[in-house]
Design a protein around this motif. Sequence first.
Motif, PDB file in Angstrom:
ATOM      1  N   ARG A   1       0.845  -1.192   0.000  1.00  0.00           N
ATOM      2  CA  ARG A   1       0.000   0.000   0.000  1.00  0.00           C
ATOM      3  C   ARG A   1       0.887   1.251   0.000  1.00  0.00           C
ATOM      4  NH1 ARG A   1      -4.845   0.123   3.954  1.00  0.00           N
ATOM      5  NH2 ARG A   1      -5.670  -1.157   2.279  1.00  0.00           N
ATOM      6  N   GLY A   2       1.941   1.222   0.803  1.00  0.00           N
ATOM      7  CA  GLY A   2       2.889   2.332   0.842  1.00  0.00           C
ATOM      8  C   GLY A   2       3.494   2.573  -0.526  1.00  0.00           C
ATOM      9  N   ALA A   3       3.856   1.465  -1.199  1.00  0.00           N
ATOM     10  CA  ALA A   3       4.472   1.591  -2.520  1.00  0.00           C
ATOM     11  C   ALA A   3       3.483   2.192  -3.516  1.00  0.00           C
ATOM     12  CB  ALA A   3       4.939   0.221  -2.999  1.00  0.00           C
ATOM     13  N   SER A   4       2.233   1.742  -3.453  1.00  0.00           N
ATOM     14  CA  SER A   4       1.224   2.285  -4.378  1.00  0.00           C
ATOM     15  C   SER A   4       1.020   3.764  -4.126  1.00  0.00           C
ATOM     16  CB  SER A   4      -0.113   1.562  -4.206  1.00  0.00           C
ATOM     17  OG  SER A   4       0.062   0.185  -4.361  1.00  0.00           O
ATOM     18  N   ASP A   5       0.958   4.138  -2.864  1.00  0.00           N
ATOM     19  CA  ASP A   5       0.761   5.553  -2.534  1.00  0.00           C
ATOM     20  C   ASP A   5       1.929   6.390  -3.032  1.00  0.00           C
ATOM     21  OD1 ASP A   5      -1.543   4.848  -1.383  1.00  0.00           O
ATOM     22  OD2 ASP A   5      -0.901   5.110   0.711  1.00  0.00           O
ATOM     23  N   ALA A   6       3.149   5.862  -2.828  1.00  0.00           N
ATOM     24  CA  ALA A   6       4.334   6.596  -3.271  1.00  0.00           C
ATOM     25  C   ALA A   6       4.304   6.756  -4.782  1.00  0.00           C
ATOM     26  CB  ALA A   6       5.598   5.857  -2.834  1.00  0.00           C
ATOM     27  N   ALA A   7       3.848   5.710  -5.480  1.00  0.00           N
ATOM     28  CA  ALA A   7       3.774   5.784  -6.942  1.00  0.00           C
ATOM     29  C   ALA A   7       2.784   6.870  -7.358  1.00  0.00           C
ATOM     30  CB  ALA A   7       3.368   4.436  -7.515  1.00  0.00           C
ATOM     31  N   SER A   8       1.638   6.926  -6.664  1.00  0.00           N
ATOM     32  CA  SER A   8       0.641   7.962  -6.998  1.00  0.00           C
ATOM     33  C   SER A   8       1.225   9.356  -6.817  1.00  0.00           C
ATOM     34  CB  SER A   8      -0.585   7.823  -6.099  1.00  0.00           C
ATOM     35  OG  SER A   8      -1.154   6.562  -6.251  1.00  0.00           O
ATOM     36  N   ASP A   9       1.930   9.540  -5.699  1.00  0.00           N
ATOM     37  CA  ASP A   9       2.534  10.853  -5.440  1.00  0.00           C
ATOM     38  C   ASP A   9       3.506  11.228  -6.552  1.00  0.00           C
ATOM     39  OD1 ASP A   9       1.125  10.999  -3.180  1.00  0.00           O
ATOM     40  OD2 ASP A   9       2.797  10.615  -1.792  1.00  0.00           O
ATOM     41  N   MET A  10       4.322  10.240  -6.923  1.00  0.00           N
ATOM     42  CA  MET A  10       5.331  10.491  -7.939  1.00  0.00           C
ATOM     43  C   MET A  10       4.675  10.856  -9.262  1.00  0.00           C
ATOM     44  SD  MET A  10       8.416   7.869  -7.740  1.00  0.00           S
ATOM     45  CE  MET A  10       9.856   8.220  -8.691  1.00  0.00           C
ATOM     46  N   ILE A  11       3.610  10.142  -9.606  1.00  0.00           N
ATOM     47  CA  ILE A  11       2.901  10.445 -10.859  1.00  0.00           C
ATOM     48  C   ILE A  11       2.361  11.866 -10.819  1.00  0.00           C
ATOM     49  CG2 ILE A  11       0.857   9.877 -12.224  1.00  0.00           C
ATOM     50  CD1 ILE A  11       1.374   6.952 -11.570  1.00  0.00           C
ATOM     51  N   ASP A  12       1.801  12.268  -9.683  1.00  0.00           N
ATOM     52  CA  ASP A  12       1.270  13.631  -9.553  1.00  0.00           C
ATOM     53  C   ASP A  12       2.369  14.669  -9.776  1.00  0.00           C
ATOM     54  OD1 ASP A  12      -1.157  12.621  -9.071  1.00  0.00           O
ATOM     55  OD2 ASP A  12      -1.224  13.072  -6.911  1.00  0.00           O
ATOM     56  N   ASP A  13       3.490  14.460  -9.080  1.00  0.00           N
ATOM     57  CA  ASP A  13       4.604  15.404  -9.214  1.00  0.00           C
ATOM     58  C   ASP A  13       5.075  15.498 -10.661  1.00  0.00           C
ATOM     59  OD1 ASP A  13       4.454  15.831  -6.580  1.00  0.00           O
ATOM     60  OD2 ASP A  13       6.264  14.696  -6.020  1.00  0.00           O
ATOM     61  N   LEU A  14       5.258  14.320 -11.254  1.00  0.00           N
ATOM     62  CA  LEU A  14       5.783  14.296 -12.620  1.00  0.00           C
ATOM     63  C   LEU A  14       4.792  14.922 -13.601  1.00  0.00           C
ATOM     64  CD1 LEU A  14       7.552  10.845 -12.811  1.00  0.00           C
ATOM     65  CD2 LEU A  14       8.591  13.098 -12.951  1.00  0.00           C
ATOM     66  N   THR A  15       3.509  14.714 -13.356  1.00  0.00           N
ATOM     67  CA  THR A  15       2.513  15.312 -14.249  1.00  0.00           C
ATOM     68  C   THR A  15       2.609  16.829 -14.212  1.00  0.00           C
ATOM     69  OG1 THR A  15       1.108  13.484 -13.611  1.00  0.00           O
ATOM     70  CG2 THR A  15       0.075  15.202 -14.894  1.00  0.00           C
ATOM     71  N   LEU A  16       2.822  17.337 -12.997  1.00  0.00           N
ATOM     72  CA  LEU A  16       2.966  18.790 -12.850  1.00  0.00           C
ATOM     73  C   LEU A  16       4.182  19.293 -13.638  1.00  0.00           C
ATOM     74  CD1 LEU A  16       1.581  21.109 -11.231  1.00  0.00           C
ATOM     75  CD2 LEU A  16       3.460  20.857  -9.592  1.00  0.00           C
ATOM     76  N   ILE A  17       5.303  18.593 -13.446  1.00  0.00           N
ATOM     77  CA  ILE A  17       6.533  18.991 -14.150  1.00  0.00           C
ATOM     78  C   ILE A  17       6.321  18.902 -15.661  1.00  0.00           C
ATOM     79  CG2 ILE A  17       8.953  18.377 -14.561  1.00  0.00           C
ATOM     80  CD1 ILE A  17       9.007  17.341 -11.663  1.00  0.00           C
ATOM     81  N   PHE A  18       5.639  17.802 -16.055  1.00  0.00           N
ATOM     82  CA  PHE A  18       5.374  17.599 -17.477  1.00  0.00           C
ATOM     83  C   PHE A  18       4.573  18.769 -18.047  1.00  0.00           C
ATOM     84  CE2 PHE A  18       2.229  16.123 -20.599  1.00  0.00           C
ATOM     85  CZ  PHE A  18       3.073  15.754 -21.632  1.00  0.00           C
ATOM     86  N   ASN A  19       3.523  19.163 -17.345  1.00  0.00           N
ATOM     87  CA  ASN A  19       2.681  20.252 -17.832  1.00  0.00           C
ATOM     88  C   ASN A  19       3.446  21.561 -17.934  1.00  0.00           C
ATOM     89  OD1 ASN A  19       0.423  18.748 -18.245  1.00  0.00           O
ATOM     90  ND2 ASN A  19      -0.404  19.097 -16.193  1.00  0.00           N
ATOM     91  N   LYS A  20       4.292  21.790 -16.916  1.00  0.00           N
ATOM     92  CA  LYS A  20       5.085  23.018 -16.936  1.00  0.00           C
ATOM     93  C   LYS A  20       6.004  23.018 -18.139  1.00  0.00           C
ATOM     94  CE  LYS A  20       5.319  24.545 -12.149  1.00  0.00           C
ATOM     95  NZ  LYS A  20       6.071  24.259 -10.909  1.00  0.00           N
ATOM     96  N   ALA A  21       6.671  21.892 -18.353  1.00  0.00           N
ATOM     97  CA  ALA A  21       7.637  21.788 -19.457  1.00  0.00           C
ATOM     98  C   ALA A  21       6.920  21.994 -20.786  1.00  0.00           C
ATOM     99  CB  ALA A  21       8.313  20.424 -19.431  1.00  0.00           C
ATOM    100  N   ARG A  22       5.732  21.381 -20.908  1.00  0.00           N
ATOM    101  CA  ARG A  22       4.963  21.497 -22.141  1.00  0.00           C
ATOM    102  C   ARG A  22       4.610  22.972 -22.389  1.00  0.00           C
ATOM    103  NH1 ARG A  22      -0.695  20.859 -23.532  1.00  0.00           N
ATOM    104  NH2 ARG A  22      -0.979  21.309 -21.346  1.00  0.00           N
ATOM    105  N   GLN A  23       4.132  23.608 -21.305  1.00  0.00           N
ATOM    106  CA  GLN A  23       3.709  24.994 -21.432  1.00  0.00           C
ATOM    107  C   GLN A  23       4.874  25.894 -21.831  1.00  0.00           C
ATOM    108  OE1 GLN A  23       1.776  26.305 -17.953  1.00  0.00           O
ATOM    109  NE2 GLN A  23       0.247  27.455 -19.108  1.00  0.00           N
ATOM    110  N   SER A  24       6.036  25.669 -21.168  1.00  0.00           N
ATOM    111  CA  SER A  24       7.165  26.559 -21.447  1.00  0.00           C
ATOM    112  C   SER A  24       7.651  26.335 -22.880  1.00  0.00           C
ATOM    113  CB  SER A  24       8.286  26.357 -20.436  1.00  0.00           C
ATOM    114  OG  SER A  24       8.974  25.176 -20.722  1.00  0.00           O
ATOM    115  N   SER A  25       7.530  25.089 -23.369  1.00  0.00           N
ATOM    116  CA  SER A  25       7.968  24.853 -24.745  1.00  0.00           C
ATOM    117  C   SER A  25       7.027  25.571 -25.722  1.00  0.00           C
ATOM    118  CB  SER A  25       8.045  23.371 -25.069  1.00  0.00           C
ATOM    119  OG  SER A  25       6.778  22.836 -25.353  1.00  0.00           O
TER     120      SER A  25
END
Lengths: 151, 300
Positions: B260-284
């Motif tokens: 359960r801890g691993a799944s939660d950590a994965a969700s957090d990571m996906i959220d963070d990365l999605t944010l970074i992804f969106n920022k990168a997309r926008q800046s490009s």
Amino acid sequence: MSKILFKIATPERIVFEEKIDQITLPTKMGEITLLPNHLPLVSTLIPGEILFKIDKEEIPMVVSGGFVEFNNNTLTILADTAEKVEEIDEKRAEEGRQKAKELLDKKQDMAEVDFVALSSQMEKELARLRVIRKYKKLKPRLEIKREEDNN
Amino acid sequence: MPQATKEIQRRIKSIGNTKKVTKAMEMVAASKMRKAIANVLATRSYSNLAWDLVKTLASRTDSKYHPLLEKRAKVKKIGLVLITSNRGLCSGFNAAIINRSIKYITKNEDAEVELIVLGDKGKDFMSKKGHKIVAEFEKLDITTNITEITPLAKLLVDDFIEAKYDKVVLAYTDFISTLVQKPRVLELLPINSDNVDKDLGQVTGESEKDLEHKEFEYLFEPSPDEVLSELLPRLIEMQIYQAILESDASEHSARMVAMRGASDAASDMIDDLTLIFNKARQSSITSELADISGGRMAME
């Protein structure tokens, strides 16, 4: 008057826990009845019937072997299996006995261990049957009596 | 910039896959855990009563009546039963119980400790460390029948009676709750009341009866020998069975929580990365727009 705190446990659950007045147990040496303030006692049970009294009411149970410890007006039974009479399924008990008997008849030449296991299995089912039949016979009579009382 | 967004997208996808796996393992562990917990709770009251009885008997009865009660003056050899799991991915479960046993072994330096192992993890670790393993029993995922451990119980009782071991201890993980498990070393044989505070399944909190103050001796029917030789091995077996059930429940709980801890950590990571992804997309996009409008300005 002092009472006995009676507790009967099987590996699956605690079957019963209550204060009782007296109890009759099937031990290896024969049936014994314990009353309050009995000496500390340890013994082995054989398959058979347990009968205990709460006030005036008599309640029967079936055990299939186990151990009994009595100490300081606390009675603990560690049973292999234990059921109240109303919980026993007669059909199931009969089937169980039949099956054990068939296996016993069929495999005369089987290893001693299996033979012993099966014999004890049959013993257990027989104890169940014995007790349930006894109380089945008794029950109708009790009901009739009650009807008469009503009239 | 498109290079960076692509990279991030790939990572998000891969973490998503990992999450699927951990989620599935969590579900499997949860269903096994339910079964294991039901088993352990069902037998716990019986085994507590049995252990109480054994201890009372041991303290009340002359040890001459049965070899299992005999306390050896000098402990030269100890048999330690180590119960671990077959598979990992259950956070500190195996490490905790292995450490506890190592601690026990170092504490009893003057005695030779031989191991009887259940579970691959314990076996692998201990043989790597050079400890002597004398027997290995198969650890099932979920133990459901007491007959499955009869050979183990027989081995322990026989070896103790033959004086191969002067002491037999069980190292197992006590199941307290889904989140809390406690590694524990229980002295199984000889049966004496020195180890009162170490009985199984402390959750029930059944207090120790005050044994010391009452003076009496038991009446045995038919005879002490006969009763004890039937009763003790069976109740010992029950105790081992209970220890294994406790370990089962602990293992599956630990694994479920870890997953359960691993799944939660994965969700957090996906959220963070999605944010970074969106920022990168926008800046490009922004820089592309700036390029285009800059180009137009130059043309005019």
